[in-house]
Write a protein that holds these residues in place. Structure first.
Motif, PDB file in Angstrom:
ATOM      1  N   ASP A  61     -10.194  -2.808   1.407  1.00 33.65           N
ATOM      2  CA  ASP A  61      -9.579  -2.090   0.285  1.00 33.65           C
ATOM      3  C   ASP A  61      -9.396  -3.010  -0.921  1.00 33.65           C
ATOM      4  O   ASP A  61      -8.751  -4.057  -0.820  1.00 33.65           O
ATOM      5  CB  ASP A  61      -8.210  -1.538   0.715  1.00 33.65           C
ATOM      6  CG  ASP A  61      -7.550  -0.736  -0.389  1.00 33.65           C
ATOM      7  OD1 ASP A  61      -8.041   0.367  -0.683  1.00 33.65           O
ATOM      8  OD2 ASP A  61      -6.556  -1.221  -0.971  1.00 33.65           O
ATOM      9  N   SER A 168      -3.346   7.388  -5.037  1.00 36.71           N
ATOM     10  CA  SER A 168      -2.367   6.423  -4.545  1.00 36.71           C
ATOM     11  C   SER A 168      -1.095   6.558  -5.359  1.00 36.71           C
ATOM     12  O   SER A 168      -1.154   6.830  -6.570  1.00 36.71           O
ATOM     13  CB  SER A 168      -2.953   5.013  -4.695  1.00 36.71           C
ATOM     14  OG  SER A 168      -2.059   4.056  -4.195  1.00 36.71           O
ATOM     15  N   SER A 223       1.124  -2.136   2.414  1.00 38.29           N
ATOM     16  CA  SER A 223       2.263  -3.038   2.625  1.00 38.29           C
ATOM     17  C   SER A 223       3.132  -2.612   3.811  1.00 38.29           C
ATOM     18  O   SER A 223       4.360  -2.554   3.699  1.00 38.29           O
ATOM     19  CB  SER A 223       3.116  -3.167   1.356  1.00 38.29           C
ATOM     20  OG  SER A 223       2.348  -3.668   0.286  1.00 38.29           O
ATOM     21  N   ARG A 243       3.902 -15.825   0.162  1.00 38.42           N
ATOM     22  CA  ARG A 243       3.816 -14.952  -1.016  1.00 38.42           C
ATOM     23  C   ARG A 243       5.019 -15.130  -1.939  1.00 38.42           C
ATOM     24  O   ARG A 243       4.890 -15.079  -3.153  1.00 38.42           O
ATOM     25  CB  ARG A 243       3.650 -13.481  -0.592  1.00 38.42           C
ATOM     26  CG  ARG A 243       3.333 -12.617  -1.795  1.00 38.42           C
ATOM     27  CD  ARG A 243       2.962 -11.202  -1.435  1.00 38.42           C
ATOM     28  NE  ARG A 243       1.758 -11.114  -0.631  1.00 38.42           N
ATOM     29  CZ  ARG A 243       1.201  -9.961  -0.274  1.00 38.42           C
ATOM     30  NH1 ARG A 243       1.729  -8.813  -0.667  1.00 38.42           N
ATOM     31  NH2 ARG A 243       0.124  -9.947   0.484  1.00 38.42           N
ATOM     32  N   SER A 299      -3.206 -13.957   4.948  1.00 38.71           N
ATOM     33  CA  SER A 299      -3.614 -15.195   4.265  1.00 38.71           C
ATOM     34  C   SER A 299      -4.299 -16.146   5.239  1.00 38.71           C
ATOM     35  O   SER A 299      -4.703 -17.223   4.847  1.00 38.71           O
ATOM     36  CB  SER A 299      -2.409 -15.878   3.603  1.00 38.71           C
ATOM     37  OG  SER A 299      -1.460 -16.266   4.572  1.00 38.71           O
TER      38      SER A 299
HETATM   39  N1  LIG Z   1      -2.256   1.312  -3.847  1.00 36.51           N
HETATM   40  C1  LIG Z   1      -1.371   0.422  -4.238  1.00 36.51           C
HETATM   41  O1  LIG Z   1      -0.667   0.590  -5.231  1.00 36.51           O
HETATM   42  C2  LIG Z   1      -1.231  -0.832  -3.426  1.00 36.51           C
HETATM   43  C3  LIG Z   1      -0.140  -1.701  -3.669  1.00 36.51           C
HETATM   44  C4  LIG Z   1      -0.026  -2.825  -2.860  1.00 36.51           C
HETATM   45  C5  LIG Z   1      -0.966  -3.075  -1.858  1.00 36.51           C
HETATM   46  N2  LIG Z   1      -2.022  -2.217  -1.683  1.00 36.51           N
HETATM   47  C6  LIG Z   1      -3.058  -2.468  -0.651  1.00 36.51           C
HETATM   48  O2  LIG Z   1      -2.449  -2.816   0.569  1.00 36.51           O
HETATM   49  C7  LIG Z   1      -2.909  -4.094   0.977  1.00 36.51           C
HETATM   50  C8  LIG Z   1      -1.873  -4.789   1.790  1.00 36.51           C
HETATM   51  O3  LIG Z   1      -0.726  -5.063   0.988  1.00 36.51           O
HETATM   52  P1  LIG Z   1       0.166  -6.310   1.344  1.00 36.51           P
HETATM   53  O4  LIG Z   1      -0.651  -7.526   1.274  1.00 36.51           O
HETATM   54  O5  LIG Z   1       1.392  -6.206   0.533  1.00 36.51           O
HETATM   55  O6  LIG Z   1       0.478  -5.959   2.888  1.00 36.51           O
HETATM   56  P2  LIG Z   1       1.428  -6.523   3.988  1.00 36.51           P
HETATM   57  O7  LIG Z   1       0.585  -6.470   5.213  1.00 36.51           O
HETATM   58  O8  LIG Z   1       2.708  -5.797   3.963  1.00 36.51           O
HETATM   59  O9  LIG Z   1       1.729  -8.059   3.602  1.00 36.51           O
HETATM   60  C9  LIG Z   1       0.745  -9.041   3.786  1.00 36.51           C
HETATM   61  C10 LIG Z   1       1.372 -10.429   3.781  1.00 36.51           C
HETATM   62  O10 LIG Z   1       2.254 -10.565   4.892  1.00 36.51           O
HETATM   63  C11 LIG Z   1       2.089 -11.843   5.492  1.00 36.51           C
HETATM   64  N3  LIG Z   1       1.559 -11.621   6.855  1.00 36.51           N
HETATM   65  C12 LIG Z   1       0.617 -10.735   7.235  1.00 36.51           C
HETATM   66  N4  LIG Z   1       0.451 -10.757   8.561  1.00 36.51           N
HETATM   67  C13 LIG Z   1       1.300 -11.679   9.041  1.00 36.51           C
HETATM   68  C14 LIG Z   1       1.598 -12.136  10.335  1.00 36.51           C
HETATM   69  N5  LIG Z   1       1.006 -11.635  11.416  1.00 36.51           N
HETATM   70  N6  LIG Z   1       2.533 -13.106  10.481  1.00 36.51           N
HETATM   71  C15 LIG Z   1       3.172 -13.626   9.406  1.00 36.51           C
HETATM   72  N7  LIG Z   1       2.937 -13.217   8.130  1.00 36.51           N
HETATM   73  C16 LIG Z   1       2.012 -12.252   7.960  1.00 36.51           C
HETATM   74  C17 LIG Z   1       1.138 -12.613   4.618  1.00 36.51           C
HETATM   75  O11 LIG Z   1       1.923 -13.271   3.643  1.00 36.51           O
HETATM   76  P3  LIG Z   1       1.635 -14.750   3.159  1.00 36.51           P
HETATM   77  O12 LIG Z   1       0.664 -14.562   2.044  1.00 36.51           O
HETATM   78  O13 LIG Z   1       2.954 -15.240   2.737  1.00 36.51           O
HETATM   79  O14 LIG Z   1       1.034 -15.518   4.290  1.00 36.51           O
HETATM   80  C18 LIG Z   1       0.334 -11.523   3.964  1.00 36.51           C
HETATM   81  O15 LIG Z   1      -0.241 -11.920   2.744  1.00 36.51           O
HETATM   82  C19 LIG Z   1      -3.303  -4.783  -0.318  1.00 36.51           C
HETATM   83  O16 LIG Z   1      -4.191  -5.856  -0.126  1.00 36.51           O
HETATM   84  C20 LIG Z   1      -3.953  -3.643  -1.043  1.00 36.51           C
HETATM   85  O17 LIG Z   1      -5.252  -3.428  -0.550  1.00 36.51           O
HETATM   86  C21 LIG Z   1      -2.151  -1.107  -2.446  1.00 36.51           C
END
Ligand SMILES: NC(=O)c1ccc[n+]([C@@H]2O[C@H](COP(=O)([O-])OP(=O)(O)OC[C@H]3O[C@@H](n4cnc5c(N)ncnc54)[C@H](OP(=O)(O)O)[C@@H]3O)[C@@H](O)[C@H]2O)c1
Length: 331
Positions: A61, A168, A223, A243, A299
């Protein structure tokens, strides 16, 4: 080194149908909002993307503005597509979006036909693709008539530059309305992408899953780990490189005492189930079968693997669901 994907990549991933469409998505998809811009090394990006595909993650995505700088996640993913994944294009579902500020002037933001069509053209150039699988309107535009946005999405599908369309950040009422217009135009709404996690339940109060079910559309939550809060990342401090330390989208104020108390209590529930906190959060967000997929960020390869292993976790019992609710509501 030339990439040969794991031949067992489809053996363990779960695929769920997006609403009443023909398209199935992996229960966990990979998002490139963070960790795929120019501030991260391409070699780690490559490792994460390869490992995801090896584990059956077919859906990636993106959005026009992902980076930093905006556009760079698409350019970097385009590099990985051309070096590694090009032979597997037909096994991939690649999405992108437009709806937030992308370039200066009145045509680089929101939901006009002018913006959506030109933004997708730019995205395709950065990605090095002829088409994306899903093109999203990234957020509702209070000023552009919904019909204009919907008819731009319909025209984009007819032009062959996207196979399906999504929305979205739309509330239930707006989602139902654009789904109705799209149906009349002949391009059914494939999917809605809202935020959703144990700590962020607006879609429940808004009855969004009921609305989408009625419209025949799927739901893919973003997220689900609350940007890393619902993991072990911050349970004992704030690591360098996390992050909170590297992004403007999450800051230390998110870790107030109440939230920390909740995270530790949730972590205890996870431990009792033999899961990490991240795995508990993902099992929870997937508990309704109408939730087609969750888009996680990662990450590192380790985080990705830990998250995908959530799919092998035990079903949540009614008692555990009550405990989770109690933790969030009562604490
Ligand atoms: N449509 C929209 O408006 C919108 C908005 C936001 C996101 N999105 C989509 O949703 C995706 C995911 O969003 P998000 O990155 O905020 O999702 P998330 O999965 O809630 O957060 C990801 C972050 O959590 C940490 N993490 C993930 N797995 C882990 C684990 N097993 N153990 C420890 N820490 C872990 C990492 O942080 P660290 O970087 O600190 O390691 C990672 O960068 C985005 O890439 C995008 O494609 C869409």
């Amino acid at each position: 080194m030339t990439y040969t994907p794991d031949s067992a990549r489809y053996d363990s991933m779960t695929y769920r149908r997006a609403g009443r469409s023909g398209l199935k998505l992996p229960a966990i998809s990979l998002g490139l909002w963070h960790n795929f811009g120019d501030t991260r090394g391409l070699s780690t990006q490559r490792e994460i993307v390869r490992r995801a595909f090896d584990l059956g993650v077919t859906h990636f995505d993106l959005a026009n503005n992902y980076g930093p700088p905006p556009g760079s996640a698409e350019s970097n993913f385009g590099r990985l597509l051309s070096s590694d994944l090009a032979p597997y294009r037909d096994e991939l579902v690649i999405s992108t979006k437009a709806g937030y500020t992308m370039w200066d002037g009145p045509y680089g933001d929101w939901g006009s036909r002018k913006y959506l069509v030109s933004s997708l053209d730019q995205s395709l150039t950065r990605l090095g693709l002829d088409y994306v699988d899903i093109f999203y309107h990234h957020r509702p535009d209070p000023e552009t008539p919904l019909f204009e946005t919907a008819s731009a999405l319909d025209a984009i599908v007819r032009s062959g530059k996207a196979l399906y369309v999504g929305i979205s950040n739309y509330k239930s009422e707006q989602a139902a309305e654009i789904a109705r217009i799209l149906r009349e135009l002949g391009t059914p709404l494939l999917i809605h992408q809202p935020s959703y996690s144990i700590l962020n339940r607006w879609i429940e109060h808004d009855h969004l899953l009921d609305t989408l079910e009625e419209a025949g559309a799927g739901c893919i939550a973003f997220s689900p780990l609350q940007q890393g809060l619902l993991t072990d990342r911050y349970l004992t401090g704030i690591p360098d490189g996390s992050r909170i330390r590297t992004s403007v989208f999450l800051n230390e104020s998110a870790l107030d005492n109440k939230t920390m108390e909740r995270l530790h209590a949730l972590n205890d529930i996870a431990k009792r189930r033999g899961q990490s906190l991240a795995q508990l959060a993902l099992s929870w967000a997937l508990r309704d079968p109408r939730m087609t997929s969750l888009i996680i960020g990662a990450s590192s390869v380790g985080q990705l693997e830990n998250n995908i292993a959530a799919l092998n976790g035990p079903e949540l019992t009614a008692e555990e669901l009550d405990d989770i609710d109690g933790t969030v509501i009562e604490l």
